[in-house]
Design a protein around this motif. Structure first.
Motif, PDB file in Angstrom:
ATOM      1  N   ALA A 226       0.851  -1.192   0.000  1.00  0.00           N
ATOM      2  CA  ALA A 226       0.000   0.000   0.000  1.00  0.00           C
ATOM      3  C   ALA A 226       0.881   1.234   0.000  1.00  0.00           C
ATOM      4  CB  ALA A 226      -0.921  -0.001   1.215  1.00  0.00           C
ATOM      5  N   ALA A 227       0.288   2.357  -0.335  1.00  0.00           N
ATOM      6  CA  ALA A 227       1.051   3.607  -0.366  1.00  0.00           C
ATOM      7  C   ALA A 227       0.157   4.759   0.044  1.00  0.00           C
ATOM      8  CB  ALA A 227       1.625   3.852  -1.759  1.00  0.00           C
ATOM      9  N   LEU A 228       0.711   5.646   0.844  1.00  0.00           N
ATOM     10  CA  LEU A 228      -0.010   6.842   1.280  1.00  0.00           C
ATOM     11  C   LEU A 228       0.664   8.070   0.695  1.00  0.00           C
ATOM     12  CD1 LEU A 228      -2.058   8.370   3.090  1.00  0.00           C
ATOM     13  CD2 LEU A 228      -0.336   8.291   4.908  1.00  0.00           C
ATOM     14  N   ARG A 234      -4.265  10.275   0.701  1.00  0.00           N
ATOM     15  CA  ARG A 234      -4.976   9.188   0.021  1.00  0.00           C
ATOM     16  C   ARG A 234      -4.119   7.919   0.015  1.00  0.00           C
ATOM     17  NH1 ARG A 234      -9.047   8.211  -3.700  1.00  0.00           N
ATOM     18  NH2 ARG A 234      -9.575  10.431  -3.816  1.00  0.00           N
ATOM     19  N   TRP A 235      -4.755   6.803   0.406  1.00  0.00           N
ATOM     20  CA  TRP A 235      -4.097   5.497   0.360  1.00  0.00           C
ATOM     21  C   TRP A 235      -4.374   4.814  -0.983  1.00  0.00           C
ATOM     22  CZ3 TRP A 235      -0.620   3.258   3.504  1.00  0.00           C
ATOM     23  CH2 TRP A 235      -0.510   3.703   4.824  1.00  0.00           C
ATOM     24  N   TYR A 236      -3.376   4.115  -1.469  1.00  0.00           N
ATOM     25  CA  TYR A 236      -3.496   3.334  -2.697  1.00  0.00           C
ATOM     26  C   TYR A 236      -3.077   1.894  -2.394  1.00  0.00           C
ATOM     27  CZ  TYR A 236      -3.294   7.971  -4.928  1.00  0.00           C
ATOM     28  OH  TYR A 236      -3.515   9.275  -5.293  1.00  0.00           O
ATOM     29  N   ILE A 237      -3.621   0.939  -3.150  1.00  0.00           N
ATOM     30  CA  ILE A 237      -3.143  -0.439  -3.078  1.00  0.00           C
ATOM     31  C   ILE A 237      -2.721  -0.864  -4.475  1.00  0.00           C
ATOM     32  CG2 ILE A 237      -4.524  -1.100  -1.069  1.00  0.00           C
ATOM     33  CD1 ILE A 237      -6.473  -2.467  -3.008  1.00  0.00           C
ATOM     34  N   PHE A 238      -1.829  -1.861  -4.531  1.00  0.00           N
ATOM     35  CA  PHE A 238      -1.293  -2.312  -5.816  1.00  0.00           C
ATOM     36  C   PHE A 238      -1.548  -3.808  -5.971  1.00  0.00           C
ATOM     37  CE2 PHE A 238       1.188   1.210  -4.205  1.00  0.00           C
ATOM     38  CZ  PHE A 238       1.190   2.090  -5.275  1.00  0.00           C
TER      39      PHE A 238
END
Length: 288
Positions: A226-228, A234-238
């Motif tokens: 994950a990345a913030l 905003r959080w992202y997932i890959f």
């Protein structure tokens, strides 16, 4: 920890060819330990804390090592700093980060079933006169719950923490501490917020904090990434990014430029025997 034995060896990982070198160091070498934390500033490696009572034969009333150890990466010599005044109690599972160039900051951790949410700063500039710790009392009434196994990074005038556990609850909250105002604030994040976890790792690339792995509420190892993005919270997932590290906790992450490195850790999921020796590299230049 290697095969249930604490170690105090030190390796240098070469990012160019992903080779590793065992460093021979001298003088006041830290004792074997687990759950410690370290940071680098200029040509100095700083190590603090960790569980140093891993030998069952050790006396139960011994205290954890609370010394600050500095390694000159040029001379390979260790120095244990003698400090004056109040200092944080020895612990493990805490996090450290460097801020404002010279400030070594410690947050949280645990020892003997007690969990912490205190924040301490050690200014390396004080080495020239009177080395001492400073307890950073927050000016805000709200602050993160006591925890261990979280992550912490420095971004400008703030430190950011995410996740962790207090032994009863696992957290998925994200907090910011303003080093200027000394105020904690919980971030109202949007997007795909990662599940609660402990034992994960994080690395910063520009204004994005990447988080990988850890153990979930059910105790299972996670292998999600994950990345913030700190600018918009905003959080992202890959997903579907090709071969990825196996689920793990207690591993390490670091960034050089746009590349993020994942190494080590512990996994309760059967994996290839060589997996522990793999270095996984993520090129973030094509993402968010």
């Amino acid at each position: 920890m290697v095969r249930d034995a604490a170690r105090n060896d030190l390796y240098l990982l070469h990012a160019r060819d992903l080779s590793a070198t065992l460093l021979q160091t001298f003088c006041e070498i830290p004792s074997p330990r687990v759950g410690h934390a370290s940071a680098i500033v200029s040509s100095v490696l700083i190590v603090w804390g960790g569980d140093t009572k891993t030998d069952p034969k050790s006396r139960q009333d011994d205290k954890q090592d609370d010394g600050i150890y500095l390694l000159n990466l040029l001379s390979k010599e260790w120095t244990r700093v003698t400090v004056s005044g109040p200092s944080p109690v020895g612990r493990y599972g805490h996090t450290v980060t460097m801020a404002h160039t010279s400030k070594f900051i410690v947050f949280g951790g645990q020892v003997d079933g007690q969990f912490f949410n205190d924040l301490w700063s050690f200014d390396l500039n004080s080495l020239r006169s009177r080395p001492q710790w400073k307890l950073m009392e927050p000016t805000s009434s709200e602050k993160p719950a006591q925890r261990t196994g979280h992550v912490c990074i420095n971004h400008g005038d703030r430190i950011i923490i995410f996740g962790g556990t207090d032994g009863h609850h696992h957290y998925s909250d994200t907090w910011s501490f303003d080093l200027t105002t000394r105020k904690w604030s919980e971030l109202t994040c949007i997007g795909f917020i990662p599940a609660s976890r402990e034992g994960h790792a994080a690395a910063l690339v520009n204004d994005v904090m990447y988080v990988f792995g850890g153990q979930g509420i059910d105790g299972k190892d996670l292998n999600d990434l994950a990345a913030l993005r700190l600018s918009n919270q905003r959080w992202y997932i890959f997903q579907n990014m090709g071969p990825a590290p196996s689920g793990r906790s207690g591993h390490a992450m670091a960034s050089i430029g746009a590349r993020v490195f994942v190494l080590g850790g512990e996994s309760f999921t059967p994996t290839e025997p060589e997996e522990a020796n793999y270095v996984h590299v993520l090129d973030t230049s094509t993402y968010i």
